[in-house]
Motif scaffolding. Structure first.
Motif, PDB file in Angstrom:
ATOM      1  N   GLY A 202      18.655   7.107 -22.428  1.00 45.01           N
ATOM      2  CA  GLY A 202      17.214   6.982 -22.529  1.00 45.01           C
ATOM      3  C   GLY A 202      16.430   8.094 -21.883  1.00 45.01           C
ATOM      4  O   GLY A 202      15.314   7.886 -21.448  1.00 45.01           O
ATOM      5  N   GLY A 203      16.968   9.277 -21.820  1.00 46.65           N
ATOM      6  CA  GLY A 203      16.191  10.399 -21.307  1.00 46.65           C
ATOM      7  C   GLY A 203      16.528  10.725 -19.876  1.00 46.65           C
ATOM      8  O   GLY A 203      17.246  10.011 -19.199  1.00 46.65           O
TER       9      GLY A 203
ATOM     10  N   ASP B  39      12.819   4.420 -26.231  1.00 46.87           N
ATOM     11  CA  ASP B  39      11.401   4.589 -25.871  1.00 46.87           C
ATOM     12  C   ASP B  39      11.029   3.740 -24.659  1.00 46.87           C
ATOM     13  O   ASP B  39      10.299   4.193 -23.777  1.00 46.87           O
ATOM     14  CB  ASP B  39      10.492   4.227 -27.052  1.00 46.87           C
ATOM     15  CG  ASP B  39      10.511   5.276 -28.144  1.00 46.87           C
ATOM     16  OD1 ASP B  39      10.933   6.423 -27.874  1.00 46.87           O
ATOM     17  OD2 ASP B  39      10.091   4.946 -29.275  1.00 46.87           O
TER      18      ASP B  39
ATOM     19  N   LYS C  73       9.444   7.298 -16.873  1.00 49.06           N
ATOM     20  CA  LYS C  73       8.218   8.074 -16.636  1.00 49.06           C
ATOM     21  C   LYS C  73       7.344   7.383 -15.593  1.00 49.06           C
ATOM     22  O   LYS C  73       6.768   8.040 -14.720  1.00 49.06           O
ATOM     23  CB  LYS C  73       7.448   8.267 -17.940  1.00 49.06           C
ATOM     24  CG  LYS C  73       8.085   9.297 -18.850  1.00 49.06           C
ATOM     25  CD  LYS C  73       7.341   9.392 -20.168  1.00 49.06           C
ATOM     26  CE  LYS C  73       8.102  10.299 -21.117  1.00 49.06           C
ATOM     27  NZ  LYS C  73       7.580  10.220 -22.481  1.00 49.06           N
TER      28      LYS C  73
ATOM     29  N   ASP D 250      12.561   5.342 -21.596  1.00 49.22           N
ATOM     30  CA  ASP D 250      11.794   6.548 -21.259  1.00 49.22           C
ATOM     31  C   ASP D 250      10.479   6.187 -20.583  1.00 49.22           C
ATOM     32  O   ASP D 250      10.089   6.825 -19.596  1.00 49.22           O
ATOM     33  CB  ASP D 250      11.521   7.385 -22.511  1.00 49.22           C
ATOM     34  CG  ASP D 250      12.709   8.221 -22.925  1.00 49.22           C
ATOM     35  OD1 ASP D 250      13.641   8.401 -22.119  1.00 49.22           O
ATOM     36  OD2 ASP D 250      12.701   8.698 -24.085  1.00 49.22           O
TER      37      ASP D 250
END
Length: 170
Positions: free
Chosen positions: A139-140, A113, A120, A116
């Protein structure tokens, strides 16, 4: 049971073991990266190589990065480092190196999280740098940068190919 697969398509691979025709089948077509970019199937990109020697300091590497960012007008930068501590230190000092750029680091010690959220923020910022360890795989999905910089020498061709894939992900 699933039906057998008659053909397999490997779009990109840096693993030598996928060249094993007995295991993966014959190669039926090759498309070079430059040809794919010319046909609009991949993003064209520039490769900038800064030659450094053993006497080069981290400060010199940062200065070379700043010059490349200025010359290419890069706004989203991923820097690849030897280890998580180097990435964290670099991100912490990036504000002095690149004023106006949001900077963070991501690494495997962070929760998915947290990574991420940082990625973002990287994608949402007007100008941003994210420092990471070698490959940004955890992690994305990372937003596509317009510059990927090795701040430590890559260990092998697979690392270079992964960085190219990250940069060309548009």
């Amino acid at each position: 049971a699933l039906p057998p697969i008659a053909r397999r398509l490997f779009l990109a691979s840096t693993e030598p073991r996928t060249r094993d025709a007995a295991r993966f089948g014959p190669v039926v077509h090759r498309l070079a990266y430059a040809a794919a970019a010319n046909r609009g199937l991949a993003s064209a990109c520039k490769i900038v190589i800064s030659i450094v020697d053993g006497a080069t300091t981290a400060k010199d590497g940062g200065e070379a990065l700043r010059q490349a960012v200025d010359a290419l007008d890069a706004t989203r930068i991923v820097t690849l480092h030897q280890n998580a501590s180097d990435a964290a230190r670099f991100a912490a000092g990036a504000g002095a190196l690149l004023p106006g750029y949001a900077a963070a680091h991501v690494d495997g010690r962070q929760s998915a999280d947290d990574r991420d959220d940082r990625l973002k923020a990287f994608g949402a910022a007007e100008k941003a740098l994210v420092a990471t360890v070698r490959r940004m795989a955890e992690g994305g999905a990372a937003p596509t940068p317009d510059m990927v910089a090795f701040m430590a020498p890559p260990r092998d061709r697979a690392e270079i190919a992964a960085a190219m894939g990250l940069a060309a992900g548009r």
